[in-house]
Design a protein around this motif. Structure first.
Motif, PDB file in Angstrom:
ATOM      1  N   SER A  44      79.259  20.644  28.945  1.00 20.42           N
ATOM      2  CA  SER A  44      80.047  19.408  28.905  1.00 20.42           C
ATOM      3  C   SER A  44      81.150  19.556  29.939  1.00 20.42           C
ATOM      4  N   GLY A  45      81.889  18.511  30.178  1.00 17.37           N
ATOM      5  CA  GLY A  45      82.958  18.592  31.158  1.00 17.37           C
ATOM      6  C   GLY A  45      83.131  17.251  31.807  1.00 17.37           C
ATOM      7  N   PRO A  46      84.202  17.122  32.593  1.00 13.77           N
ATOM      8  CA  PRO A  46      84.491  15.815  33.167  1.00 13.77           C
ATOM      9  C   PRO A  46      83.508  15.408  34.256  1.00 13.77           C
ATOM     10  N   LEU A  47      82.814  16.395  34.834  1.00  8.56           N
ATOM     11  CA  LEU A  47      81.960  16.065  35.969  1.00  8.56           C
ATOM     12  C   LEU A  47      80.526  15.866  35.524  1.00  8.56           C
ATOM     13  N   ALA A  48      80.095  14.632  35.562  1.00 10.44           N
ATOM     14  CA  ALA A  48      78.719  14.352  35.153  1.00 10.44           C
ATOM     15  C   ALA A  48      77.789  14.641  36.329  1.00 10.44           C
ATOM     16  N   CYS A  49      76.559  14.857  36.024  1.00 16.65           N
ATOM     17  CA  CYS A  49      75.580  15.073  37.082  1.00 16.65           C
ATOM     18  C   CYS A  49      75.379  13.751  37.834  1.00 16.65           C
ATOM     19  N   PRO A  50      75.411  13.773  39.173  1.00 16.03           N
ATOM     20  CA  PRO A  50      75.168  12.510  39.878  1.00 16.03           C
ATOM     21  C   PRO A  50      73.775  11.988  39.544  1.00 16.03           C
ATOM     22  N   SER A  51      73.621  10.667  39.549  1.00 14.68           N
ATOM     23  CA  SER A  51      72.300  10.180  39.162  1.00 14.68           C
ATOM     24  C   SER A  51      71.311  10.191  40.326  1.00 14.68           C
ATOM     25  N   PHE A  52      71.801  10.301  41.540  1.00 13.11           N
ATOM     26  CA  PHE A  52      70.863  10.447  42.669  1.00 13.11           C
ATOM     27  C   PHE A  52      71.589  11.046  43.869  1.00 13.11           C
ATOM     28  N   ILE A  53      70.801  11.436  44.852  1.00 14.02           N
ATOM     29  CA  ILE A  53      71.369  11.950  46.104  1.00 14.02           C
ATOM     30  C   ILE A  53      70.962  10.985  47.221  1.00 14.02           C
ATOM     31  N   LEU A  69      72.349  23.665  37.181  1.00 12.93           N
ATOM     32  CA  LEU A  69      73.613  23.421  36.466  1.00 12.93           C
ATOM     33  C   LEU A  69      73.462  22.399  35.339  1.00 12.93           C
ATOM     34  N   TYR A  70      72.667  21.379  35.564  1.00 13.24           N
ATOM     35  CA  TYR A  70      72.587  20.285  34.569  1.00 13.24           C
ATOM     36  C   TYR A  70      71.224  20.200  33.895  1.00 13.24           C
ATOM     37  N   ASN A  71      70.324  21.069  34.365  1.00 14.92           N
ATOM     38  CA  ASN A  71      68.995  21.019  33.785  1.00 14.92           C
ATOM     39  C   ASN A  71      68.348  19.640  33.976  1.00 14.92           C
ATOM     40  N   GLN A  72      68.534  19.086  35.138  1.00 15.99           N
ATOM     41  CA  GLN A  72      68.013  17.730  35.406  1.00 15.99           C
ATOM     42  C   GLN A  72      67.420  17.673  36.800  1.00 15.99           C
ATOM     43  N   SER A  77      68.100  19.586  55.709  1.00 10.59           N
ATOM     44  CA  SER A  77      67.041  19.979  54.763  1.00 10.59           C
ATOM     45  C   SER A  77      67.552  21.065  53.832  1.00 10.59           C
ATOM     46  N   ILE A  78      68.360  21.977  54.391  1.00 11.89           N
ATOM     47  CA  ILE A  78      68.926  23.041  53.543  1.00 11.89           C
ATOM     48  C   ILE A  78      69.873  22.410  52.516  1.00 11.89           C
ATOM     49  N   ILE A  79      70.701  21.486  52.976  1.00 14.18           N
ATOM     50  CA  ILE A  79      71.652  20.821  52.068  1.00 14.18           C
ATOM     51  C   ILE A  79      70.876  20.180  50.915  1.00 14.18           C
ATOM     52  N   HIS A  80      69.808  19.528  51.260  1.00 13.58           N
ATOM     53  CA  HIS A  80      69.007  18.825  50.269  1.00 13.58           C
ATOM     54  C   HIS A  80      68.452  19.812  49.245  1.00 13.58           C
ATOM     55  N   LYS A  81      67.895  20.888  49.756  1.00 12.00           N
ATOM     56  CA  LYS A  81      67.304  21.899  48.875  1.00 12.00           C
ATOM     57  C   LYS A  81      68.360  22.529  47.968  1.00 12.00           C
ATOM     58  N   GLU A  82      69.493  22.837  48.546  1.00 11.28           N
ATOM     59  CA  GLU A  82      70.555  23.492  47.764  1.00 11.28           C
ATOM     60  C   GLU A  82      71.069  22.554  46.668  1.00 11.28           C
ATOM     61  N   LEU A  83      71.220  21.277  47.006  1.00  8.21           N
ATOM     62  CA  LEU A  83      71.720  20.332  46.000  1.00  8.21           C
ATOM     63  C   LEU A  83      70.711  20.156  44.883  1.00  8.21           C
ATOM     64  N   LYS A  84      69.455  19.974  45.283  1.00  6.68           N
ATOM     65  CA  LYS A  84      68.414  19.759  44.270  1.00  6.68           C
ATOM     66  C   LYS A  84      68.364  20.952  43.317  1.00  6.68           C
TER      67      LYS A  84
END
Ligand code: GCU
Length: 673
Positions: free
Chosen positions: A17-26, A49-52, A36-43
């Motif tokens: 839990s916490g104030p920062l919700a998982c973003p709903s999309f990138i 972190l959020y199991n999503q 491409s690296i940024i994309h992979k790292e974020l995904k």
């Protein structure tokens, strides 16, 4: 194991839990190798972190995360031009704008990569973070460089984590998966350069055969923003090119370097430049031909300039038969101030001797006003118990960076005078001697990774506190448990002071085994010891007292510091106690501020160091349930070694010094065996 697991950014605990919700999309409109690296790292980061599974979107919309550069108009419209232009190449902004949209924006792909890692770090470590981001980051130094002291035969000078990670024999064909993990680890903390080979460089590194291997490493690191540099041997023109000699003022030598630079850049167009150790510890250099360090550095700088390369010329020079070693680099380089080309930067170790557990800052910082300087820190624990002792260096790095040189009035700290704020330096840089090897935990001791991490974080932002860095690292490496964090950040913060206590308290230095630098050896009656070490190393103990007299009545090294430091260091009553015996030879009965005499205080300090390690052990043992079994056991075993050796240090040093002081060890303390 070559899978590269076990680095800080691979350990991600699910956010309950916490104030920062998982973003709903990138939303990430650009596609380059770095994006491409940024994309992979974020995904993968958001997933861990959020199991999503976070999906991709093709436009900016509410509750999304957007990453791009300032050339992307639909993103840059949310920012003022001025705030984007000051970001330079590597800076970034992370900001939540209307409709809960968070944007990571930078002027370059790499800035966006650094911003992405910062974003993920915030999610992982910053419990206090508000729901909205508003972060602007611009790095303290432009070039944040690791120096590998790795030899071409796979050994690592002063390396305590196994063999070199560079598999020269397999390159250029085979690319170890470790290289990518290495690049990620560095990029995640903002490190953007690596010198691949030892400063004690072999000419062979410049053979085409090796340059082709270097090219493959450079290609692998490029999308992560890591530039490759090489240490060179000054005799390369004669050793490799068959020239009569390597005199930097000879045209054929200059041409050889120009051609070599052309060859390197044809293979590696963004090659960073050369690191040079010359006329130091027996290595060749311009003085072999009656030329100066400036002549040598400038010749190389001219060869690299058309390609945008730089020369990092090391100031680590001394002559062991000369006078006080702590003075020599200053004496040699001060007269050369203003004589170096703009693409030369002098690389200066933090202290005037050699990476001791504690030294004052090198007086070269603040002494040169027309020459660009970069600090060299040592991440590998050459003089700090190798990778056997838990010693967090964040506090040592900070003490050095925060040291006030007074060169430009108060608050002319080392950090400020090297980051371009005081002098208008066109290049700013900082280097750290790497502690990385093939060991499965990369650094030999699980906690030694924290020193690689701390170097990178401080190179990015020298204002961060050592405690914040320690806590961040613990959270990303071990656990979020508040008790664990509190206890172990406490241990880390105290660990450097402990090693100073059990090795070299009160400003003593260089008491360690004289070749390998492991364990105590304050006695110097050994065959082969260098002239500057005889008869009593740097501690100068005798029947009267102990310490190196560098005051105006001694070697006068104090005169290399600006006022008021000169007066402070020169007077034992004003000199900070932790540097007392660095600057003064004082009687055994000299009274310290706490009322104890010097001998008694030495006994207390050595014993305190041992007690501190016992406390580290107890603390670690009490946290067993909070750490996985393997790492718990590894660290426990290392702490047992550390305790045994802290006792060894205490006993060896006190019993040896006692042969001079002829005083008893206070009865309340453990008696040496
Ligand atoms: C120390 C170290 C050497 C290293 C040298 C340097 O003296 O022990 O191994 O080569 O520093 O920094 O050049």
């Amino acid at each position: 194991r070559l899978d590269g697991s076990g680095l800080w950014f691979t350990h991600m605990e699910t956010i309950e839990s916490g104030p920062l919700a998982c973003p709903s999309f990138i939303y990430m409109p650009q596609s380059t190798p770095t994006f491409s690296i940024i994309h992979k790292e974020l995904k993968s980061g958001l997933n861990k972190l959020y199991n999503q599974e976070v999906k991709d979107e093709s436009q900016l919309d509410s509750n999304g995360l957007c990453v791009g550069t300032s050339s992307q108009k639909d993103l840059s419209t949310y920012f003022k031009n001025e705030e984007l232009s000051v970001l330079g190449n590597d800076g970034y902004i992370i900001r939540t704008v209307g409709n809960n949209v968070t944007i990571i924006i930078a002027n370059t792909d790499l800035g966006a990569l650094y911003g992405t890692y910062h974003y993920l770090r915030c999610l992982q470590t910053d419990n206090t973070h508000k729901a909205n981001f508003d972060i602007v980051e611009i790095p303290s130094y432009q070039r944040r460089i690791l120096n590998h002291w790795d030899n071409l035969d796979g050994t690592v000078e002063r390396g305590y984590a196994g063999h070199s990670i560079w598999q020269w024999e397999d390159l250029p064909e085979k690319i170890s998966p470790r290289y990518v993990e290495y690049a990620k680890a560095n990029a995640s903390i903002g490190i953007n350069g690596t010198v691949l080979n030892n400063v004690n460089a072999k000419p062979d590194i410049l053979k085409l055969e090796y340059l082709e291997k270097v090219k493959v490493l450079a290609n692998t690191f490029r999308p992560y923003g890591i530039k490759v540099y090489l240490s060179i041997n000054f005799s390369s023109p004669s050793a490799l090119g068959g020239l009569e000699n390597s005199d930097p003022l000879k045209e054929e030598v200059q041409n050889w370097w120009k051609e070599k630079a052309n060859e390197i850049y044809s293979l590696i167009p963004d090659f960073g430049g050369f690191l040079v150790k010359a006329n130091s510890e027996g290595l060749p250099g311009p003085q072999d031909f009656g030329r100066t360090h400036a002549d040598g550095a400038n010749m190389l700088a001219d060869a690299l300039k058309p390609h945008g390369g730089i020369v990092m010329w090391r100031a680590f020079v001394y002559n062991s038969s000369g006078n006080d070693r702590a003075k020599q680099a200053y004496d040699e380089f001060k007269p050369l101030d203003g004589k170096f080309r703009k693409n030369v930067i002098l690389q200066v170790k933090n202290g005037p001797v050699d990476f001791q557990p504690r030294e004052p800052f090198s007086p070269l910082f603040g002494a040169l006003h027309q020459t660009t300087l970069m600090p060299e820190l040592q991440i590998t624990q050459e003089y700090l118990g190798f990778s056997d002792h838990l010693v967090y260096l964040g506090t040592l790095f900070k003490e050095f960076l925060n040291s006030d040189t007074y060169t430009n009035g108060r608050n002319s700290t080392v950090s400020i005078i090297t980051d371009g704020s005081v002098y208008d330096d066109s290049i700013t840089a900082i280097a750290g001697v790497a502690n990385i090897g093939l060991d499965s935990n990369w650094c030999g001791h699980h906690f030694a990774q924290a020193n690689w991490y701390a170097f990178g974080r401080l190179a990015w932002n020298h204002q961060l506190s050592a405690r914040k860095i320690a806590t961040e690292w613990l959270m990303q490496t071990f656990s979020h448990d508040p008790d664990f964090l509190n206890q172990m950040s406490g241990v880390m913060m105290e660990s450097r002071e402990a090693v100073v206590n059990y090795m070299t308290p009160l400003g003593l230095h260089h008491l360690m085994g004289w070749g390998h630098h492991y364990g105590p050896e304050p006695w110097c009656e050994i065959s082969g010891a260098r002239p500057d070490w005889l008869p009593t190393y740097y501690h100068k103990a005798d029947s009267i007292g102990i310490g190196f007299n560098r005051s105006s009545s001694g070697s006068n090294a104090v005169s290399q510091y600006a006022e008021p430091l000169f007066s402070v260091y020169n007077d034992p009553a004003l000199c900070p106690e932790e540097l007392l015996l660095w600057f003064h030879h004082l009687p055994w009965n000299y009274e310290l501020v706490n009322g104890r005499d010097l001998w008694t205080e030495l006994c207390y300090r050595y014993s305190m160091g041992v007690e501190q390690v016992k406390y580290f052990q107890c603390t670690w043992n009490s946290l067993q349930s909070k750490v996985d079994k393997n790492r718990f056991n590894d660290v426990q075993n290392k702490l047992a070694i550390q305790l045994k050796e802290a006792i060894w240090w205490r006993d060896a040093c006190l019993l040896y010094f006692q042969t001079f002081s002829h005083r008893p060890i206070p009865s309340q303390l453990d008696q040496p065996k």
